[in-house]
Design a protein around this motif. Structure first.
Motif, mmCIF file in Angstrom:
data_model
loop_
_atom_site.group_PDB
_atom_site.id
_atom_site.type_symbol
_atom_site.label_atom_id
_atom_site.label_comp_id
_atom_site.label_asym_id
_atom_site.label_seq_id
_atom_site.Cartn_x
_atom_site.Cartn_y
_atom_site.Cartn_z
ATOM 1 N N PRO B 157 0.839 -1.204 0.000
ATOM 2 C CA PRO B 157 0.000 0.000 0.000
ATOM 3 C C PRO B 157 0.872 1.252 0.000
ATOM 4 O O PRO B 157 2.045 1.181 0.375
ATOM 5 C CB PRO B 157 -0.742 -0.126 1.333
ATOM 6 N N ASP B 158 0.309 2.374 -0.426
ATOM 7 C CA ASP B 158 1.026 3.639 -0.290
ATOM 8 C C ASP B 158 0.923 4.146 1.138
ATOM 9 O O ASP B 158 1.839 4.752 1.665
ATOM 10 C CB ASP B 158 0.423 4.697 -1.233
ATOM 11 N N ILE B 159 -0.255 3.893 1.733
ATOM 12 C CA ILE B 159 -0.510 4.400 3.078
ATOM 13 C C ILE B 159 -0.784 3.233 4.015
ATOM 14 O O ILE B 159 -1.592 2.359 3.719
ATOM 15 C CB ILE B 159 -1.725 5.345 3.090
ATOM 16 N N LEU B 160 -0.084 3.250 5.143
ATOM 17 C CA LEU B 160 -0.271 2.237 6.163
ATOM 18 C C LEU B 160 -1.094 2.860 7.290
ATOM 19 O O LEU B 160 -0.712 3.900 7.832
ATOM 20 C CB LEU B 160 1.102 1.797 6.672
ATOM 21 N N LEU B 161 -2.218 2.247 7.618
ATOM 22 C CA LEU B 161 -3.084 2.766 8.671
ATOM 23 C C LEU B 161 -2.973 1.850 9.877
ATOM 24 O O LEU B 161 -3.270 0.659 9.779
ATOM 25 C CB LEU B 161 -4.536 2.825 8.179
ATOM 26 N N LEU B 162 -2.524 2.392 11.007
ATOM 27 C CA LEU B 162 -2.329 1.543 12.186
ATOM 28 C C LEU B 162 -3.293 1.955 13.288
ATOM 29 O O LEU B 162 -3.277 3.097 13.743
ATOM 30 C CB LEU B 162 -0.891 1.644 12.693
ATOM 31 N N ASP B 163 -4.137 1.013 13.696
ATOM 32 C CA ASP B 163 -5.167 1.295 14.690
ATOM 33 C C ASP B 163 -4.755 0.711 16.041
ATOM 34 O O ASP B 163 -5.039 -0.439 16.336
ATOM 35 C CB ASP B 163 -6.503 0.694 14.228
ATOM 36 N N GLU B 164 -4.082 1.526 16.849
ATOM 37 C CA GLU B 164 -3.565 1.095 18.153
ATOM 38 C C GLU B 164 -2.932 -0.288 18.067
ATOM 39 O O GLU B 164 -3.331 -1.213 18.781
ATOM 40 C CB GLU B 164 -4.695 1.082 19.193
ATOM 41 N N PRO B 165 -1.933 -0.446 17.223
ATOM 42 C CA PRO B 165 -1.429 -1.794 16.947
ATOM 43 C C PRO B 165 -0.747 -2.440 18.144
ATOM 44 O O PRO B 165 -0.705 -3.655 18.238
ATOM 45 C CB PRO B 165 -0.430 -1.571 15.808
ATOM 46 N N PHE B 166 -0.207 -1.632 19.066
ATOM 47 C CA PHE B 166 0.578 -2.216 20.151
ATOM 48 C C PHE B 166 -0.127 -2.094 21.501
ATOM 49 O O PHE B 166 0.453 -2.366 22.542
ATOM 50 C CB PHE B 166 1.956 -1.539 20.237
ATOM 51 N N ALA B 167 -1.417 -1.719 21.473
ATOM 52 C CA ALA B 167 -2.132 -1.450 22.729
ATOM 53 C C ALA B 167 -2.196 -2.676 23.629
ATOM 54 O O ALA B 167 -2.175 -2.561 24.847
ATOM 55 C CB ALA B 167 -3.534 -0.945 22.434
ATOM 56 N N ALA B 168 -2.260 -3.869 23.020
ATOM 57 C CA ALA B 168 -2.442 -5.070 23.842
ATOM 58 C C ALA B 168 -1.118 -5.670 24.311
ATOM 59 O O ALA B 168 -1.112 -6.695 24.980
ATOM 60 C CB ALA B 168 -3.237 -6.114 23.059
ATOM 61 N N LEU B 169 0.007 -5.034 23.945
ATOM 62 C CA LEU B 169 1.304 -5.622 24.288
ATOM 63 C C LEU B 169 1.822 -5.077 25.616
ATOM 64 O O LEU B 169 1.465 -3.981 26.026
ATOM 65 C CB LEU B 169 2.321 -5.322 23.184
ATOM 66 N N ASP B 170 2.704 -5.852 26.269
ATOM 67 C CA ASP B 170 3.313 -5.351 27.498
ATOM 68 C C ASP B 170 4.337 -4.264 27.151
ATOM 69 O O ASP B 170 4.769 -4.138 26.002
ATOM 70 C CB ASP B 170 3.962 -6.486 28.285
ATOM 71 N N ALA B 171 4.716 -3.478 28.153
ATOM 72 C CA ALA B 171 5.517 -2.267 27.914
ATOM 73 C C ALA B 171 6.829 -2.557 27.180
ATOM 74 O O ALA B 171 7.189 -1.840 26.244
ATOM 75 C CB ALA B 171 5.800 -1.569 29.239
ATOM 76 N N GLN B 172 7.537 -3.621 27.571
ATOM 77 C CA GLN B 172 8.837 -3.905 26.936
ATOM 78 C C GLN B 172 8.646 -4.301 25.476
ATOM 79 O O GLN B 172 9.326 -3.784 24.590
ATOM 80 C CB GLN B 172 9.571 -5.033 27.679
ATOM 81 N N THR B 173 7.702 -5.213 25.234
ATOM 82 C CA THR B 173 7.451 -5.649 23.862
ATOM 83 C C THR B 173 7.027 -4.469 23.005
ATOM 84 O O THR B 173 7.413 -4.349 21.844
ATOM 85 C CB THR B 173 6.348 -6.722 23.845
ATOM 86 N N ARG B 174 6.239 -3.574 23.603
ATOM 87 C CA ARG B 174 5.758 -2.420 22.860
ATOM 88 C C ARG B 174 6.932 -1.555 22.386
ATOM 89 O O ARG B 174 6.984 -1.134 21.240
ATOM 90 C CB ARG B 174 4.824 -1.597 23.747
ATOM 91 N N GLU B 175 7.909 -1.327 23.295
ATOM 92 C CA GLU B 175 9.056 -0.505 22.907
ATOM 93 C C GLU B 175 9.856 -1.156 21.791
ATOM 94 O O GLU B 175 10.282 -0.491 20.848
ATOM 95 C CB GLU B 175 9.957 -0.269 24.133
ATOM 96 N N VAL B 176 10.029 -2.467 21.876
ATOM 97 C CA VAL B 176 10.751 -3.179 20.821
ATOM 98 C C VAL B 176 10.011 -3.036 19.502
ATOM 99 O O VAL B 176 10.598 -2.749 18.454
ATOM 100 C CB VAL B 176 10.907 -4.674 21.189
ATOM 101 N N MET B 177 8.679 -3.185 19.563
ATOM 102 C CA MET B 177 7.882 -3.108 18.342
ATOM 103 C C MET B 177 7.908 -1.697 17.749
ATOM 104 O O MET B 177 7.860 -1.524 16.532
ATOM 105 C CB MET B 177 6.434 -3.546 18.611
ATOM 106 N N GLN B 178 7.988 -0.685 18.636
ATOM 107 C CA GLN B 178 8.063 0.689 18.130
ATOM 108 C C GLN B 178 9.334 0.904 17.315
ATOM 109 O O GLN B 178 9.290 1.468 16.216
ATOM 110 C CB GLN B 178 8.030 1.686 19.302
ATOM 111 N N THR B 179 10.466 0.418 17.851
ATOM 112 C CA THR B 179 11.712 0.607 17.095
ATOM 113 C C THR B 179 11.689 -0.214 15.808
ATOM 114 O O THR B 179 12.172 0.233 14.771
ATOM 115 C CB THR B 179 12.950 0.214 17.935
ATOM 116 N N GLU B 180 11.091 -1.411 15.878
ATOM 117 C CA GLU B 180 10.942 -2.242 14.680
ATOM 118 C C GLU B 180 10.112 -1.509 13.617
ATOM 119 O O GLU B 180 10.452 -1.505 12.442
ATOM 120 C CB GLU B 180 10.247 -3.564 15.031
#
Lengths: 264, 262
Positions: B157-180
């Motif tokens: 796609p040209d545009i990626l729409l993310l709807d709270e993609p990491f809301a259900a993850l724990d804090a550490q996993t969320r940070e890793v996923m953000q950098t990813e």
């Protein structure tokens, strides 16, 4: 302590051996209670005979070919009518799930038919269709069709909305949503309906054979009962029980294979 | 160098009419334009209609008024130029990782060989190598969201729409996923619109953060995030970062308090 703890863990485990041990144990307990009952409480052999005599009768029936004759009659009737019932049930469930108004209109009537013990109508079907295959076919199909129909509709309506949204966001059309989301989601429900239907079909066939046939397990049970041959009667009941258990195991494993994510 | 506009949201409003109950006004007069390759986050109190806006942009929900256009074309339904990474588990539980990643391609009639190739590429991009034939229920929450991201990327796609993609993850996993996510965004050069209620997530990832008011959702303020890129987690401890978070938090806090009174 550790020995008992280890034994306990093994017995409640998921391995094939431990489940075999559990089955063997429960069968042994039932046989033991049965044996004790016939030795102490119910000594009249018209009412109950010890397990060994039942197995002897089973051997006799196998040897003289009666199990074969009756098995073919019951088996053919089931093999024809059960798939028909499943097919009609799935088709009916699809129709009901596709249209809300239709489901609201037909639903209460179907629910009433599901609740009525259809086997009570067996004498009527036999009066209409005569003794033999036709009446067995109708009775078995009727009792087996409803569980499949109801679970198919429930399964089709249960679809996770998030999955439908994902499909739609990839531009899926109605048919693609149906084949890639709704249907696979409903399949395990359908199979669980089929499992219930199989148990009901066995009841249906026995009742149909009680009233209207010249061969089959139900016929053999009735004949044995009328000649006070309790051992033979129970031998056929054991065969029916085995059919029920085998069917249940087959459908259960199909359910597990279709929906592994629900079992972990 | 001025970049072209990828997404233009003009005068979008949305009302939910419910028979026999009061109408809910979810969005009022939203105007927002997102440049090609820009990373924009939308934050706001819960119930501010940000997820509704995302669904309207994707074409899953119809707006009551206004238009959304992508690359100059007005959106009426989902299309290949947009893909959503959803907040819940929206993977097909009966499909393996590779088949889930290839799902959007299969829907669009891409041949089996080609979609397998594409899926493998995005499995590698998302760090899912070795998990191709796993089923979603065998993966952790973080891994499942990687599959969700890979599935969206696979349809290019040209545009990626993310709807709270990491809301259900724990804090550490969320940070890793953000950098990813940042790494993938820098590699794939997509335009991204992210809905989140994590303010630090929005500041860390975005070029621009849009703050929504409480219901009806309106744009309260747009904040350009002028933190140098590429960013790593260190930046979260810098004074500028904390100042951004603080500012946005105060805006939202006011909205939440006003929402409580009404």
């Amino acid at each position: 302590m550790t020995f008992w703890a280890r034994t306990y863990d093994f017995l409640q485990g998921d391995s094939r051996t431990s489940s075999l041990v559990r089955v063997a144990f429960s069968v042994a307990v039932v046989l033991l209670i049965w044996e004790i009952l016939t030795a102490t409480v119910v000594t009249n052999s018209l009412l109950l005979v010890p397990p060994l005599e039942v197995f002897a009768a089973l051997g006799r029936e196998l040897a003289n070919g009666n199990v074969w004759t009756n098995g073919v009659a019951t088996g053919v009737a089931l093999l024809v009518s059960f798939p028909v019932a499943v097919f009609i049930g799935v088709a009916g469930g699809l129709i009901l799930a596709s249209n809300r108004l239709f489901s609201l209109t037909a639903g209460p009537m179907l629910m009433a038919l599901y609740s009525v013990p259809v086997v009570a109508l067996a004498p009527l079907f036999i009066a209409w269709l005569g003794l033999g295959f036709a009446s067995k076919f109708v009775i078995v199909s009727l009792v087996a069709v409803f569980p499949v129909l109801v679970t198919t509709e429930v399964g089709l309506r249960a679809t996770d909305k998030a999955l439908v949204d994902a499909a739609r966001s990839f531009n899926a059309n109605g048919w693609q949503i149906f084949t890639t989301v709704t249907l696979p989601y409903a399949l395990p429900y359908v199979v669980s309906g089929v499992r219930v239907a199989w148990a009901r079909a066995l009841v249906g066939i026995v009742v149909a054979e009680f009233f209207g046939s010249f061969a089959g397990f139900g016929f053999a049970i009735l004949a044995a009962g009328q000649t006070f041959d309790t051992a033979t009667l129970l031998a056929y009941v054991i065969l029916l029980g085995a059919m029920g258990v085998i069917g249940s195991l087959v459908f259960e494993s199909a359910e597990r294979r279709l929906a592994p994510w629900r079992h972990e | 160098m001025s970049k072209t506009t990828a997404l233009e949201i003009s005068n979008i409003s949305k009302k939910f009419e419910r028979p026999g109950r009061p109408t809910i006004e979810a969005l009022r007069d939203i105007n927002l334009s997102v440049k090609q390759g820009e990373f924009v986050s939308i934050v706001g109190a819960s119930g501010s209609g940000k997820s509704t806006l995302l669904r309207i942009v994707d074409g899953l929900t119809q707006a009551t008024g206004g238009t959304v256009s992508v690359n100059g074309k007005i959106v009426t339904r989902p299309g290949k130029d947009r893909a959503v990474v959803f907040q819940q588990d929206s993977l097909l539980p009966w499909k393996t990782v590779i088949d889930n990643v290839a799902y959007g391609l299969a829907i669009n009639g891409v041949s089996r060989r080609e979609r397998e190739q594409t899926a493998r590429h995005f499995i590698n991009v998302s760090g899912l190598q070795g998990f191709e034939s796993h089923f979603p229920h065998q993966l952790s929450g973080g891994m499942r969201q990687r599959v969700n991201v890979a599935r969206a990327l696979a349809v290019s796609p040209d545009i990626l729409l993310l709807d709270e993609p990491f809301a259900a993850l724990d804090a550490q996993t969320r940070e890793v996923m953000q950098t990813e996510l940042l790494r993938i965004w820098e590699e794939e050069k997509k335009t991204v619109v992210l809905i989140t209620h994590q303010i630090d997530e929005a500041v860390f990832l975005s070029d621009r953060v849009v703050v929504f008011s409480a219901r009806p959702g309106q744009i309260r303020e747009e904040i350009e995030i002028e933190l140098p890129r590429p960013r790593d987690l260190e930046v979260k401890r810098s004074a500028t970062f904390v100042a951004y978070v603080d500012h946005i938090w105060k805006l939202i806090e006011q909205e939440v308090r006003m929402g409580m009174k009404s």
